[in-house]
Design a protein around this motif. Structure first.
Motif, PDB file in Angstrom:
ATOM      1  N   TYR A 242       0.584  -0.477  -0.114  1.00 35.42           N
ATOM      2  CA  TYR A 242      -0.065  -0.180   0.167  1.00 35.42           C
ATOM      3  C   TYR A 242       0.810   1.304  -0.323  1.00 35.42           C
ATOM      4  O   TYR A 242       0.626   2.362  -0.353  1.00 35.42           O
ATOM      5  N   ASP A 243       1.794   0.865   0.729  1.00 34.06           N
ATOM      6  CA  ASP A 243       2.511   2.311   0.855  1.00 34.06           C
ATOM      7  C   ASP A 243       3.095   3.181  -0.464  1.00 34.06           C
ATOM      8  O   ASP A 243       3.217   3.924  -0.984  1.00 34.06           O
ATOM      9  N   HIS A 244       4.160   1.618  -0.764  1.00 38.68           N
ATOM     10  CA  HIS A 244       4.644   2.380  -2.739  1.00 38.68           C
ATOM     11  C   HIS A 244       3.045   2.130  -3.632  1.00 38.68           C
ATOM     12  O   HIS A 244       3.769   4.006  -3.940  1.00 38.68           O
ATOM     13  N   MET A 245       2.811   1.752  -3.392  1.00 36.10           N
ATOM     14  CA  MET A 245       1.700   1.913  -4.488  1.00 36.10           C
ATOM     15  C   MET A 245       0.666   3.937  -3.393  1.00 36.10           C
ATOM     16  O   MET A 245       1.036   4.092  -5.106  1.00 36.10           O
ATOM     17  N   PHE A 246       0.700   4.470  -3.063  1.00 31.56           N
ATOM     18  CA  PHE A 246      -0.251   5.244  -2.775  1.00 31.56           C
ATOM     19  C   PHE A 246       1.025   6.434  -2.944  1.00 31.56           C
ATOM     20  O   PHE A 246       0.707   7.443  -3.152  1.00 31.56           O
TER      21      PHE A 246
END
Length: 270
Positions: A242-246
């Motif tokens: 999630y952190d990477h995508m966001f």
């Protein structure tokens, strides 16, 4: 014999009463039923069960009429008892389903943004996390309104809320049925497009950007309104977080702000 026939009659009448009482309890709360019809995906299941209950009740009454017309027999007591306890089984099952629906509705209510009716931040994050763990492709787009503070400052927060609701509707009606739209903050929205290509993500985002810009130009020409959009595309076979995508989508959105606002930018790692 008369004693057994009286017991049978009381059991049958009691069964019909139990079933009618259960139906009445459901129908008395019209708001609850309306919530099932309007907002719960299991509505069809609920009404199928209700129809089944209706025919069950008709069967009870038909048996009662037939039993009285043909003459009461003491040997029918076993059947009567089965029907009586069957009625209670149906009612208890209804209570269980009702509690299950209440639980699901409560959970769903906690996932919805009160102002716009979109998913809230927590539910949006869960959807993005799930998409990040999946090996299937998807597109994440972050929308941040440009100069929205001017509306709150000049026209008031109530007017600002009306704008947020309108923007939410514009976004929601511009994506596919399976796409996930959420309100992530005050004037920030996210759209998750499962199994989407980068081309689709960009064209959809450009279409939304154009609609939002036209809305601001028509409704608030004195404000340089628009929307800055950042996109991150995840390819098939890619598993991330999630952190990477966001973070990637957010940086692309920031690039749009830096590049003059009201633009669509795609994250590029290179």
């Amino acid at each position: 014999m008369a004693y057994l026939e009286l017991i049978q009659l009381l059991l049958l009448i009691g069964s019909v009463g139990v079933m009618c009482g259960a139906i009445a309890l459901f129908l008395m709360n019209k708001e609850r039923i309306q919530n099932y019809v309007d907002g719960f995906d299991g509505t069809k299941l609920f009404w199928c069960y209700f129809v089944l209950l209706f025919f069950f009740l008709c069967g009870y009454m038909g048996y009662l009429v037939h039993w009285i017309a043909m003459g009461m027999k003491g040997t029918d007591l076993l059947i009567t008892c089965v029907l009586f306890f069957g009625a209670w089984f149906v009612v208890l099952t209804m209570i269980f389903i009702r509690k299950l629906f209440d639980s699901i509705l409560f959970e769903k209510k906690n996932q919805i943004d009160a102002l716009t009716g979109l998913l809230n931040k927590g539910a949006s994050r869960e959807a993005i996390e799930e998409a990040a763990r999946s090996s299937k492709s998807c597109v994440l787009a972050i929308f941040d309104l440009d100069n929205f503070k001017q509306i709150n400052d000049k026209l008031g927060h109530m007017e600002g809320d009306m704008v947020i609701v309108k923007i939410a509707d514009l976004i929601h009606t511009s994506v596919r049925e399976g796409d996930i739209v959420g309100r992530f903050g005050g004037d920030e929205f996210v759209v998750l497009m499962p199994k989407a290509s980068l081309k689709y993500g960009v064209s959809t985002s450009e279409n939304i950007r154009d609609k939002i810009y036209s809305y601001f130009q028509k409704t608030y020409p004195e404000i340089s309104g628009g929307v800055s959009i950042g996109i991150f595309a995840k390819k098939d076979g890619m598993v991330t977080t999630y952190d990477h995508m966001f973070t990637c989508a957010d940086r692309a959105m920031y690039d749009s702000k830096q590049d003059g606002k009201n633009k669509v930018r795609v994250w590029n790692a290179e």
